[in-house]
Design a protein around this motif. Structure first.
Motif: not given
Lengths: 113, 110
Positions: A47, A55, A57, A61-62, A64-65, A67, A79
């Motif tokens: 990211y 943000k 991608k 990115p799969e 993951y996230s 902030s 996650e």
């Protein structure tokens, strides 16, 4: 000198856990990045953030996230950790000008058991 | 696919010798960067060369860029054992992405 600090050098977690990797930079850089590094694959972008709360991608990115609530801090979130997310995670920052280099933290070696 | 690909994958030389690493890329770029990574650490920026530059020096480092061949080389002169590390080229074509190659592992024997 620019300093990019990653919260942990080594981290061991279990599958299914929610994992937070933190990164802080002290140079007021607009751009921040999260990469993972695996042998033979080089660095792959997970990211990118170009401003607070913004943000994009990257290539992988799969699972993951991210902030970015404050300019200096960029967090990567797994996650629900899986064993294939065992890797070296590198955070980087860069100023607004794309002709500036990226500055990296020392990395977090994450093991998912 | 990787934009930047380094060659060789690994290089072993004696202290005092020169080390040359090459990087090839596929598309037009704005700049090309070389980074160094010591084992288990983050990447450290060495040199950035813009697409309109052909050569750049920094101490014992010399970088060349040939945009017609889409290639770059990094020369480390009079190498030292402390130069042992992995070296990565990275290219920026526009937008936000910088694409890194898989790196060359350099081992300098004392």
């Amino acid at each position: 000198d620019v300093k990019v600090t990653q919260s942990s050098r080594y981290l061991v977690k279990r599958t299914g856990e929610k994992v937070f990797l933190e990164c802080v930079q002290d140079m007021d850089h607009e751009n921040m990045f999260w990469y993972r590094q695996d042998p033979g694959l080089g660095l792959r972008l997970i990211y990118f953030s170009y401003d607070v709360k913004m943000k994009e991608k990257g290539d992988i990115p799969e699972g993951y996230s991210v902030s970015r609530e404050k300019k200096e801090r960029f967090s990567l979130i797994l996650e629900s950790a899986s064993t294939n997310q065992t890797s070296m995670y590198l955070c980087a920052s860069r100023g607004f000008d794309g002709n500036q280099p990226q500055h990296f933290g020392d990395g977090t070696r994450l093991s998912i058991l | 696919s990787q934009q930047g690909e380094e060659d060789p994958q690994a290089l072993s030389i004696q202290e005092g010798e020169n080390a040359t690493m090459n990087c090839s890329y596929k598309t037009s770029i704005n700049n090309l960067q070389w980074y160094r990574q010591n084992s288990g650490r983050g990447l450290v920026h060495l040199i950035l060369i813009r697409s309109n530059e052909r050569e750049k020096h920094s101490g014992r480092l010399r970088v060349t860029l040939d945009t017609s061949k889409k290639s770059s080389s990094l020369l480390i002169t009079a190498s030292r054992a402390a130069d042992t590390a992995s070296y990565f080229c990275a290219t920026r074509a526009g937008g936000f992405k910088t694409i890194f190659g898989a790196g060359t592992r350099l081992f300098v024997k004392a």
